[in-house]
Design a protein around this motif. Structure first.
Motif, PDB file in Angstrom:
ATOM      1  N   ASP A  68      37.168 -79.332   9.656  1.00  0.00           N
ATOM      2  CA  ASP A  68      37.955 -80.076   9.542  1.00  0.00           C
ATOM      3  C   ASP A  68      39.202 -79.483   8.544  1.00  0.00           C
ATOM      4  OD1 ASP A  68      36.742 -82.649  10.048  1.00  0.00           O
ATOM      5  OD2 ASP A  68      35.439 -82.282   8.533  1.00  0.00           O
ATOM      6  N   LEU A  69      39.261 -78.077   8.308  1.00  0.00           N
ATOM      7  CA  LEU A  69      40.250 -77.300   7.917  1.00  0.00           C
ATOM      8  C   LEU A  69      41.582 -77.594   8.818  1.00  0.00           C
ATOM      9  CD1 LEU A  69      38.761 -74.319   6.319  1.00  0.00           C
ATOM     10  CD2 LEU A  69      39.343 -76.050   5.099  1.00  0.00           C
ATOM     11  N   MET A  70      42.521 -77.736   8.286  1.00  0.00           N
ATOM     12  CA  MET A  70      43.800 -78.012   9.067  1.00  0.00           C
ATOM     13  C   MET A  70      44.139 -76.465   9.836  1.00  0.00           C
ATOM     14  SD  MET A  70      46.702 -79.562  10.079  1.00  0.00           S
ATOM     15  CE  MET A  70      46.991 -80.984   8.954  1.00  0.00           C
ATOM     16  N   PRO A  71      44.463 -76.455  11.197  1.00  0.00           N
ATOM     17  CA  PRO A  71      44.376 -75.172  11.983  1.00  0.00           C
ATOM     18  C   PRO A  71      46.010 -74.881  11.960  1.00  0.00           C
ATOM     19  CG  PRO A  71      44.425 -77.190  13.450  1.00  0.00           C
ATOM     20  CD  PRO A  71      44.154 -77.769  12.229  1.00  0.00           C
ATOM     21  N   VAL A  72      46.223 -74.512  10.828  1.00  0.00           N
ATOM     22  CA  VAL A  72      47.717 -74.120  10.489  1.00  0.00           C
ATOM     23  C   VAL A  72      47.588 -73.111   9.230  1.00  0.00           C
ATOM     24  CG1 VAL A  72      50.127 -74.601   9.781  1.00  0.00           C
ATOM     25  CG2 VAL A  72      48.605 -76.337  11.174  1.00  0.00           C
ATOM     26  N   VAL A  73      48.366 -72.012   9.450  1.00  0.00           N
ATOM     27  CA  VAL A  73      48.460 -70.715   8.611  1.00  0.00           C
ATOM     28  C   VAL A  73      48.883 -71.331   7.323  1.00  0.00           C
ATOM     29  CG1 VAL A  73      48.341 -69.091  10.369  1.00  0.00           C
ATOM     30  CG2 VAL A  73      50.402 -69.785   9.331  1.00  0.00           C
ATOM     31  N   SER A  74      48.978 -70.405   6.371  1.00  0.00           N
ATOM     32  CA  SER A  74      49.336 -70.801   4.883  1.00  0.00           C
ATOM     33  C   SER A  74      50.848 -70.201   5.090  1.00  0.00           C
ATOM     34  CB  SER A  74      48.881 -69.946   3.808  1.00  0.00           C
ATOM     35  OG  SER A  74      48.892 -68.559   4.096  1.00  0.00           O
ATOM     36  N   PRO A  75      51.651 -70.654   4.118  1.00  0.00           N
ATOM     37  CA  PRO A  75      53.085 -70.603   4.050  1.00  0.00           C
ATOM     38  C   PRO A  75      53.315 -68.851   3.980  1.00  0.00           C
ATOM     39  CG  PRO A  75      52.945 -72.497   2.735  1.00  0.00           C
ATOM     40  CD  PRO A  75      51.476 -72.049   3.177  1.00  0.00           C
TER      41      PRO A  75
END
Length: 299
Positions: free
Chosen positions: A159-166
Motif C-alpha cells: 500500500d506504499l505509494m510507488p513514487v520516490v521521495s522528493p
C-alpha cells in the motif's frame, strides 16, 4: 530483522543518565537498556530522531557524513547539493542568496532546490490516484514512515505509494542536468534520509546526506574563513508550491489535495503517537481512505 547494519543513532555512554525518556518516547520501541545504558537497536530504529530531540542529556548522536562529504569536495568530480525546502527555518540568520553562495564556496558545483522534486512528486501522486481509483495508499514522502511500515507492518508494504521521495526525484533531475559523472549530496533536517540513501534501489541516486547541523560544521571549517561568498540563486529548475512540503499538510497543498474529515478519503497526520494511530486506522477495512499522508515529526 538484521541487526548487523550500521547504527544511525548511537548513545554517548558518559552522558546517559538512564532517565528512560528515550525509551518511553521511541515510537518504534527501538531503545534497549543494556549495562545501565539506553542503547538504540539499529535494526528496529526508523531514524525519526525522536530520541535525540527528547534527550535532555544530549546522550544520543547521529552518524556523521561530514568526513565523506569533505572527501568528495576535495576530489576532481563535480558535487551537487540538493537542499530541502526547510532550510530557511534552520538558517534564518542567513539570507537565501548568501546561503546558496556559502554552499558553493564550500566546493559544491551546483545547488538545487528539493522543492522542485516535491512539485514533480506531487504531480505523480495525482496521476497514480487518478489511474487507480480502487486503490488506497500510504504516502512515501517521509523515510521514517516508510521504514516503520516496512519493519512493523509488512502486510501494508504493497500500500506504499510507488513514487520516490522528493529527494530522490531531485537527485535524478540534477544528474540529468549536469550530464557528466558527478556526486549528489542531500542537505536537510532529517536523519532518516541517511538511511533512505542507503537503500539498494536508490543507492546510485544520492551519494551522501548532510544534516543542517553538519552543514553548519562545514561552514565553520578553517578553509571557509577567508573565502569570498557571492550572493547566488539556486540552479534551475526552481521549485514552486513544493516549498510547502516540509510544513505539516504542506504536501497535500502542493498536490492540490484536500483533507476532508467528512469523506475521510485523504487524511494527514504528523508526529508520534498520531502517525501510529493513523496507520492502525488505515488497517481497518472499508474506511474509504484513498491516501494517508504522514510525517514522523511535526513538520
Amino acid at each position: 530483522m538484521d541487526c548487523n547494519q550500521n547504527a544511525l543513532v548511537t548513545t554517548i555512554k558518559e552522558h546517559c543518565r538512564m532517565c528512560y525518556t528515550c525509551v518511553r518516547e521511541c515510537p518504534a520501541k527501538a531503545i534497549q537498556v543494556l549495562d545501565s545504558q539506553a542503547s538504540v537497536v539499529s535494526c528496529r530504529c526508523i531514524g525519526c530522531g525522536n530520541c535525540i530531540r527528547v534527550c535532555s542529556q544530549k546522550a544520543k548522536t547521529v552518524e556523521s557524513s561530514l568526513p565523506q562529504v569533505q572527501a568528495l569536495l576535495q576530489s576532481d568530480i563535480p558535487v551537487a547539493a540538493i537542499v530541502a525546502p526547510s532550510f530557511p527555518a534552520e538558517f534564518s540568520d542567513i539570507p537565501p542568496e548568501q546561503f546558496v553562495g556559502m554552499i558553493k564556496a564550500a566546493g559544491f558545483s551546483h545547488v538545487f532546490e528539493v522543492s522542485f522534486g516535491a512539485d514533480m512528486v506531487a504531480r505523480e501522486y495525482l496521476r497514480v490516484l487518478e489511474d487507480n481509483p480502487d486503490r488506497r495508499y500510504i504516502a512515501t514522502t517521509c523515510p521514517a514512515i516508510v521504514s516503520y511500515v516496512q519493519k512493523y507492518h509488512p502486510d501494508l508494504v504493497d500500500d506504499l505509494m510507488p513514487v520516490v521521495s522528493p529527494m530522490v526525484a531531485t537527485a535524478r533531475v540534477a544528474r540529468q542536468i549536469i550530464d557528466t559523472p558527478c556526486k549528489v549530496v542531500f542537505i536537510g533536517p532529517c536523519i532518516a534520509k541517511k538511511d533512505e540513501a542507503r537503500q539498494d534501489e536508490i543507492e546510485d541516486d544520492v551519494d551522501e546526506v548532510l544534516t543542517f547541523p553538519e552543514l553548519r560544521h562545514l561552514f565553520e571549517q578553517p578553509e571557509m574563513e577567508n573565502k569570498e561568498v557571492e550572493s547566488l540563486l539556486f540552479d534551475e529548475p526552481r521549485g514552486a508550491m513544493g516549498g510547502l512540503f516540509p510544513i505539516a499538510r504542506g504536501f497535500l497543498q502542493t498536490a492540490n489535495l484536500k483533507e476532508d474529515l467528512l469523506t475521510s478519503e485523504i487524511v494527514a497526520a504528523d508526529g508520534n503517537p498520531e502517525f501510529i494511530a493513523a496507520i492502525e486506522e488505515f488497517r481497518k477495512p472499508d474506511t474509504g481512505l484513498r491516501l494517508l499522508e504522514l510525517l514522523s515529526c511535526n513538520g
